[in-house]
Scaffold this active site. Structure first.
Site, PDB file in Angstrom:
ATOM      1  N   THR A 192      35.612  30.589   9.574  1.00 24.97           N
ATOM      2  CA  THR A 192      35.734  31.486   8.429  1.00 24.97           C
ATOM      3  C   THR A 192      35.684  32.902   8.969  1.00 24.97           C
ATOM      4  O   THR A 192      34.681  33.330   9.530  1.00 24.97           O
ATOM      5  CB  THR A 192      34.600  31.256   7.421  1.00 24.97           C
ATOM      6  N   LYS A 227      39.193  30.805   1.483  1.00 25.08           N
ATOM      7  CA  LYS A 227      37.806  30.517   1.847  1.00 25.08           C
ATOM      8  C   LYS A 227      36.861  31.550   1.251  1.00 25.08           C
ATOM      9  O   LYS A 227      35.713  31.227   0.909  1.00 25.08           O
ATOM     10  CB  LYS A 227      37.661  30.479   3.376  1.00 25.08           C
ATOM     11  N   LYS A 274      27.581  36.519   6.854  1.00 28.04           N
ATOM     12  CA  LYS A 274      28.823  37.056   7.422  1.00 28.04           C
ATOM     13  C   LYS A 274      29.987  36.841   6.459  1.00 28.04           C
ATOM     14  O   LYS A 274      30.771  37.756   6.193  1.00 28.04           O
ATOM     15  CB  LYS A 274      29.090  36.395   8.771  1.00 28.04           C
TER      16      LYS A 274
END
Length: 306
Positions: free
Chosen positions: A105, A180, A248
């Site tokens: 990701t 995502k 993140k």
């Protein structure tokens, strides 16, 4: 650029990153008959794959030099940049016709950058982040969100099917990463609800396992509740996905939302709560460790509750 067929027993795969999910994912490809060359920062983490017959390489570049399709699932965008675009990265070791597949990701803009640089060298590139955590990786039923050219995505179908159950081509380079971000935005608020609901049930004196029987199959049911709820109740906060990696991801989603002029107060709240989780020393735990921080805010010692 023509795309070669991806065939088990003929196509050589490379794999970079053998962490919580990567080891299982590469293992599934090997079980389907693909030969694999692997690299990770700690060779010990690749031991299971090496025992299964994988070949070790000393750098991402060396992986690419011995592979036709190179997959990576690493931690942060800086890691993605290093393993694909660095001096010893996979692109440096690729030849025309190779395919780079980033399953981390990461930033949509970085996926586009990798695709552009790869194209200059006659190399194909796909961004394909996944959802499903450690369980989905182990059971080969990940959701795979894919950005890239359609013919390349289609050629990789045997690899997708070895690792996942929900396989969707979302659009051009970067589209997989954007999808995502949608996924992570959904999960962020959902995890707040799961943890707060279980905390409420505990303080109300309810038997949480009995409560789960009522709520998990109705309108309130979710993957997070059914799969992570039992872990929370059992004080099992081992990572299916690291808190620090989730922070993140939310940071990327917030940055993208600002770029698009969107106000995302729910996502911003979740990101701040997870910063608290990390600040309390639980950054290496799973995302459901949010419960520990929320319980602490209410003066509840969740681990030692009776």
């Amino acid at each position: 650029m023509a795309v070669a067929s991806i065939v088990p027993g003929e196509t050589r795969i490379g794999w970079i990153g053998t962490g919580v999910m990567g080891s299982s994912m590469c293992g599934h490809l090997m079980a389907k008959g693909f030969s694999a060359t692997v690299y990770t920062r700690s060779r010990e983490k690749a031991k299971d794959l090496l025992d299964q017959g994988a070949t070790w390489a000393d750098s991402p570049k060396a992986v690419a030099e011995n592979s036709d399709v190179i997959f990576a699932i690493v931690g942060f965008p800086s890691d993605v940049r290093e393993v694909f675009l660095g001096e010893d990265g996979a692109l440096a070791g690729s030849k025309s016709g190779n395919i780079l597949v980033d399953m981390t990701t990461s930033e949509p803009s970085l996926a586009v950058e990798i695709a552009e640089q790869a194209k200059e060298k006659g190399v194909h590139s796909v961004d394909a982040p996944v959802s499903g955590g450690d369980v989905g990786a182990k059971e080969a039923r990940l959701s795979i969100m894919i950005g890239g050219e359609e013919d390349v995505v289609n050629a990789l179908q045997p690899a997708w099917e070895a690792m996942g159950k929900t396989i969707v081509h979302q659009g051009p380079a970067g589209a997989g990463q954007h999808t995502k971000m949608v996924n992570q935005t959904l999960i962020s608020s959902m995890m707040i609800g799961v943890c707060e609901a279980l905390l409420y049930g505990y303080k109300a004196g309810l038997d949480l396992e009995t409560v789960m029987k009522s709520v998990s199959t109705g309108a309130a049911g979710s993957w997070s509740l059914s799969n992570l709820g039992p872990r929370i109740m059992a004080n099992n906060f081992d990572p299916g996905f690291f808190v620090e990696h989730f922070i993140k991801d939310m940071g990327i989603a917030l940055a993208e939302s600002r770029r698009m002029g969107l106000s995302m107060p729910g996502l911003a709240l979740a990101e701040q709560l997870y910063q608290s989780v990390k600040a309390n020393g639980w950054g290496k735990n799973g995302t459901h460790a949010l419960m520990l921080a929320l319980a602490d805010m209410s003066g509840v010692d969740w681990i030692n509750r009776k």
